[in-house]
Structure formats: C-alpha cells, structure tokens
Design a protein around this motif. Structure first.
Motif, short mmCIF file in Angstrom:
data_model
loop_
_atom_site.label_atom_id
_atom_site.label_comp_id
_atom_site.label_asym_id
_atom_site.label_seq_id
_atom_site.Cartn_x
_atom_site.Cartn_y
_atom_site.Cartn_z
N ILE A 1 -84.38 74.82 -68.52
CA ILE A 1 -85.40 75.96 -68.47
C ILE A 1 -86.83 74.80 -67.51
O ILE A 1 -87.40 75.51 -66.90
N GLY A 2 -86.92 73.66 -68.11
CA GLY A 2 -87.86 73.01 -67.39
C GLY A 2 -87.68 72.92 -65.82
O GLY A 2 -88.69 72.90 -65.03
N GLU A 3 -86.63 72.74 -65.48
CA GLU A 3 -86.48 72.80 -63.82
C GLU A 3 -86.56 73.91 -63.30
O GLU A 3 -87.43 73.97 -62.24
N LEU A 4 -86.35 75.12 -64.01
CA LEU A 4 -86.68 76.38 -63.44
C LEU A 4 -88.47 76.75 -63.37
O LEU A 4 -88.76 77.16 -62.55
N ILE A 5 -88.91 76.18 -64.35
CA ILE A 5 -90.52 76.22 -64.71
C ILE A 5 -90.96 75.49 -63.25
O ILE A 5 -91.84 75.71 -62.55
N MET A 6 -90.39 74.21 -63.16
CA MET A 6 -91.00 73.23 -61.95
C MET A 6 -90.73 73.99 -60.46
O MET A 6 -91.74 74.17 -59.77
N TYR A 7 -89.76 74.66 -60.31
CA TYR A 7 -89.56 75.58 -59.10
C TYR A 7 -90.59 76.49 -58.88
O TYR A 7 -91.19 76.92 -57.97
N THR A 8 -90.62 77.19 -60.13
CA THR A 8 -91.60 78.25 -60.02
C THR A 8 -93.13 77.93 -59.86
O THR A 8 -93.84 78.56 -58.90
N GLU A 9 -93.40 76.87 -60.42
CA GLU A 9 -94.80 76.47 -60.19
C GLU A 9 -94.96 75.68 -58.76
O GLU A 9 -95.86 75.83 -58.41
N LEU A 10 -93.94 75.08 -58.40
CA LEU A 10 -94.07 74.46 -57.34
C LEU A 10 -94.11 75.46 -56.35
O LEU A 10 -95.02 75.33 -55.21
N MET A 11 -93.59 76.57 -56.11
CA MET A 11 -93.70 77.73 -55.47
C MET A 11 -95.12 78.33 -55.24
O MET A 11 -95.69 78.50 -54.28
N ARG A 12 -95.59 78.69 -56.60
CA ARG A 12 -96.91 79.19 -56.75
C ARG A 12 -98.02 78.33 -56.10
O ARG A 12 -98.84 78.44 -55.37
#
Ligand SMILES: Cc1cc2nc3c(=O)[nH]c(=O)nc-3n(C[C@H](O)[C@H](O)[C@H](O)COP(=O)(O)OP(=O)(O)OC[C@H]3O[C@@H](n4cnc5c(N)ncnc54)[C@H](O)[C@@H]3O)c2cc1C
Length: 486
Positions: A332-343
């Motif tokens: 889940i941490g990895e998915l959060i990271m991709y989401t926040e990197l994109m934002r």
C-alpha cells in the motif's frame, strides 16, 4: 456554436458515414454497436458535464473570439491560472472515467491549442499552412469536435526502429498532388477512439530522413473520419456485453484501438499543416511545446488511475482483513508513493510553468514528461500489487447471475468475510479483475507501457531534455575539492 452536449456528440458521430470494421463486419452505427456504444456513451457523458449547471464553470470557458462557452481543454493558456483551471477540467473528466479513457478528446484539444498558438512554426516557409492551422483550431474548438490521432506507421520488420522504418507500400506517404490536395496511401497505428471521433489527426513525432529536401512521408494533416478511402480496423471489443456489476470498467469505458488504412485518401490543401519538410516535422513538438501539454493532460489521467488503484487496494485489504500484514502495508505504501509522485509532478509542472515564445503558459517540461516514463513501469507494477494483495479472491468472484441461481444462498453464506458481505466482496473483486485480470485491464497495462511510444525512445527523449551538466558539474566540483569537510 457553443460546447456540445452528449447528444450533440452522438448525433455528430451518426451524421458521418464512416468505414469502421469490427469482427469482419462493417459497423452500421458506432453509437449502437454493442462493442462500441458504451464507450460512445462515456464520451457523451463528458460532453454533458459542459451543460451541468453545477459543473459548467469548471469545464468550459468563454471564448474571447466568439463569446461562446467552449470546452475548457481548447483554451490557449496564457496564465498559470488558465493552466490550473484546464487541468482541473481534465482531472474532472479523468476521474469520471476512472482514468480508463486515455484518449478522451481533451488529449488532442490541448495539442491543437498549442499548435494554433505556434502556427508560425507551420507557416514559416508555407504561410498557407500556418493559416490552415489557425482556421482548423477555430473550427474544432467552436464545433467542439472529438479527434483521434495516428502517429506511427505500421512496420513490416523491426530492422530499424519505428520512426526510420519507412517501407514503401506500408508507411503512409503522399502518392500525388492535385489541385484539391494531397492523395495519401499507407497504413498507420493505433488510432485509439478512432470509431468514436469526428476527425483524425495524422502526423509523426519524428521521422528518419528519407530523401532531401522533400519527403513524401513527412505529413501533418487532419481530416473527417468519414473521408472516402479511410478505413478503421478495430481490435475485438473488450466490452463483453455484461452488466456494470460483472464488468464495471469494460462495460463503460471501451475506447477502442484501430489500425487505419488510407486507400488513396484525398487530403484537401486547407487541411494540410506540414508537407515534405522532415526537418520541420522533427522540430514540431519541441518548437510548439505541444508534447508538454499532452504530457500535462496525461498527469491528470494518471492521477485518476492511481487514485482508483489505491482505493481498490485499500478496500481489498479491508475486505480480506489483511491490512495489518507487513507486506500489505509495504505494498500500500508503494501505491501511495506512485499516487503522490504523480500529483507532485503535476503540480510541479504547473508551479514552474513559464510563458513560451508564443505567449503560451507551458507546464514545466521535466516534471510533466517524467510522468510518461514513470507510468510505463509504475502502472504495470501497480496492477501487480493488486494481484498480490487479492490472490485467489479474484477468482472467487461469481457473476451477478450466480447470486440469483441455485447456489445464491451458499454464495451469500460462504463468500462473506469478517468485514464484508458476499455481495460487496464480489462487487469489489469484479472491479479489481477489470483492472488487473480481464482483457480490458490488460489492454490498459499495454496502453500505459506503449501509448507514449516505446520505452527506449522515451528514455532517450528524457535523456535528451535533461540538463545533465547540472548533475555532472556538481560531482566534478566535489572531485576537485581538496578540503576534508563535507
Ligand atoms: C493500447 C495502445 C493504444 C495506443 N494508442 C495510440 C494512439 O491513439 N495513437 C497513436 O499514434 N499511437 C498509439 N499507440 C501506438 C504507440 O504509439 C506504439 O505502440 C508505440 O509507438 C510503439 O510502437 P510499436 O507498438 O510498433 O512497438 P515497437 O516499435 O515494435 O517496439 C516494441 C519494442 O521493441 C523495441 N524495438 C523495436 N524495434 C527495434 C529496433 N530496431 N532496435 C531495437 N529495439 C527495437 C522497442 O524499443 C520496444 O521495446 C497505442 C499503443 C497501444 C499499445
């Protein structure tokens, strides 16, 4: 004419007789064909937003030319506020399709807005081409048309990379010139949204030199999808005719991809924006900054997709009760990271935006373009994470009909979890399957890997735009130091 409604859009598709082939048959009406109609409805619902009193101001703007309200993705952004408003609109559209319609009309709209502002690039040697571009932009924005595009020639071999692979008889080329225009023949890939568009834009991102000074392969034009000689060959539809419960994404967001055949197609001179000039064609994205604008549109689509996958992943762990397991937390941490990197990249592109020589407010190139490369590997990984979190539950997901069949009672009893009813669990996993398992979902993975060109070309593109000396000079300065304090 003001921004269209969904009905206007559907009527426009029906009004144009076009050659679309699917499973060996010519499609009579793309708005009613079972493999295409739901995708058409999804696009129509984007247009309907433009007439929803609650959202109208978020997705339209008042044209300084006509005073009409036009789709906001057609705006030529002059200020940072314009850029942010336009992104807000694109994010609205992307969220409403869960990021699953990468080629929603805003993609080409931002491209043509950039080209119209930089029309002198097209008109420098041939002033009529610059005027064509300005008129065309006015035409598509005032009539709120939807465009597909086809940039890559079909390749008979992979002896050289795509852009240099100009095989006569296959690659699209000008066959002859007439008083009315240029006649072109050849085959192109891969027109996503082809059957559901009003017009097709045809150009190449780059082209190898074929002959000097005039190449029959160097073309940039746009024509109606119903132009005689134009044929769209669809892949099979991933809308399987199932309910929204069974295929929540495939039953809604089939945007279709097509090979496009050009059989002696006449391109009227007024629709030609560039012809024969390889050097100009190769400079187009850089000179007009169009690529940065489409990358910016991509950040909104990517963010919507990240939000969907992250939300589904969180619900999977809640439903299965595995949220507390360390490897679930890590994933889940990895998915959060991709989401926040994109934002973060999206916002950095806006925060560092600058006005270009055409007076257009351009998103900053590096954060915007980086997201294209990032998503080529991040999205497949995000899908892999869903599979790892969900495991066999993807296959413990009977169809809607099973709930009403003889085993309905068993399903309700045994498929429930500590935190979820059987129905909610299955509903969630049908959605997860449409992201991570179905043909629709796998096409999305392929899309993210390749839609912005192949990974090697993208890596080279990023390498070419990066200010490498900033990094090397810092290291060289360190190597040159003789003190012993960091
Ligand atoms: C779902 C989807 C939707 C798309 N939508 C559109 C669209 O709307 N409009 C559009 O114009 N395009 C679209 N594209 C097409 C996209 O632009 C191309 O797929 C992309 O440019 C890659 O070209 P290709 O598929 O021919 O792959 P290839 O060029 O065959 O590349 C495949 C792999 O082989 C490698 N390779 C190929 N040749 C060589 C060589 N000679 N030397 C070394 N390595 C090589 C590449 O680096 C890459 O890793 C879409 C693609 C997909 C998958």
């Amino acid at each position: 004419m003001p921004a269209r409604t969904g009905q206007d859009y559907l009527d426009g598709l029906r009004a144009q007789d076009r050659e679309v082939w699917l499973r060996g048959e010519r499609v009579a009406d793309v708005t009613t064909h079972p493999g295409l109609r739901n995708g058409a409805r999804a696009i129509a619902s984007l247009y309907d937003m433009q007439h929803d009193p609650a959202r109208r101001d978020d997705v339209t703007y008042v044209s300084p030319g006509s005073g009409e309200r036009l789709g906001l993705s057609f705006i030529i952004p002059r200020t940072r506020d314009d850029l942010e408003r336009r992104r807000g609109m694109m994010l609205n559209w992307a969220r409403s399709t869960c990021g699953m319609m990468g080629r929603s009309p805003d993609f080409m709209n931002v491209n043509f807005a950039a080209w119209a502002a930089a029309s002198e690039h097209f008109g420098e040697k041939r002033p009529e081409f610059g005027a064509n571009m300005r008129r065309y932009y006015e035409y598509i924005s005032e009539n709120d048309l939807a465009l597909t595009h086809s940039l890559i020639n079909l390749q008979r071999s992979r002896t050289v990379s795509g852009m240099f692979n100009l095989e006569e008889g296959t690659a699209l080329h000008a066959v002859r010139e007439t008083d009315a225009g240029i006649v072109v023949s050849g085959a192109r890939i891969l027109a996503t949204l082809g059957p559901l568009s009003d017009e097709i834009a045809v150009y190449s991102p780059r082209l190898g030199r074929y002959s000097e000074p005039h190449s029959p392969f160097a073309l940039n034009f746009a024509i109606p999808c119903g132009t005689p000689g134009l044929k769209f060959l669809c892949r099979e539809s991933f809308d399987l005719g199932k309910s929204h419960f069974d295929h929540p994404l495939g039953s809604r967001f089939e945007e279709m991809d097509c090979v496009v055949f050009f059989d002696d197609v006449l391109v009227p001179w007024e629709r030609v924006f560039l012809y024969g000039d390889v050097e100009r064609l190769n400079r187009t994205a850089e000179a007009t900054h169009s690529s940065v604008h489409t990358a910016h549109q991509g950040t909104a689509k990517n963010l919507a997709k990240c939000e969907l996958v992250l939300g589904v992943a969180l619900l999977i762990t809640e439903t299965l009760g595995n949220a507390h397991l360390p490897h679930s937390e890590e994933r889940i941490g990895e998915l959060i990271m991709y989401t926040e990197l994109m934002r973060a990249c999206m916002r950095a592109a806006e925060a560092d935006a600058a006005r270009d020589e055409w007076g257009v407010m351009c998103p900053a190139q590096l954060p915007a373009e980086t997201t294209r490369n990032l998503f080529m590997t991040a999205y497949p990984r995000m899908v892999e994470i869903l599979q790892l979190l969900g495991s066999s539950s993807f296959l413990i997901a009977p169809g809607e009909a099973d709930f009403h069949g003889p085993l309905g009672g068993h399903i309700e009893q045994y498929l429930a979890t500590d935190t979820s009813s059987a129905r909610d669990r299955v509903k969630l996993f049908r959605l997860a399957w449409d992201i991570a398992g179905s043909a629709f979902g796998n096409r999305q993975v392929l899309y993210e890997r390749f839609f912005a060109s192949d990974p090697l070309t993208r890596a080279r593109a990023l390498g070419a735009m990066y200010p490498k000396s900033e990094a090397t000079e810092r290291v060289l300065a360190f190597l040159g130091r003789d003190d012993d304090v960091m």
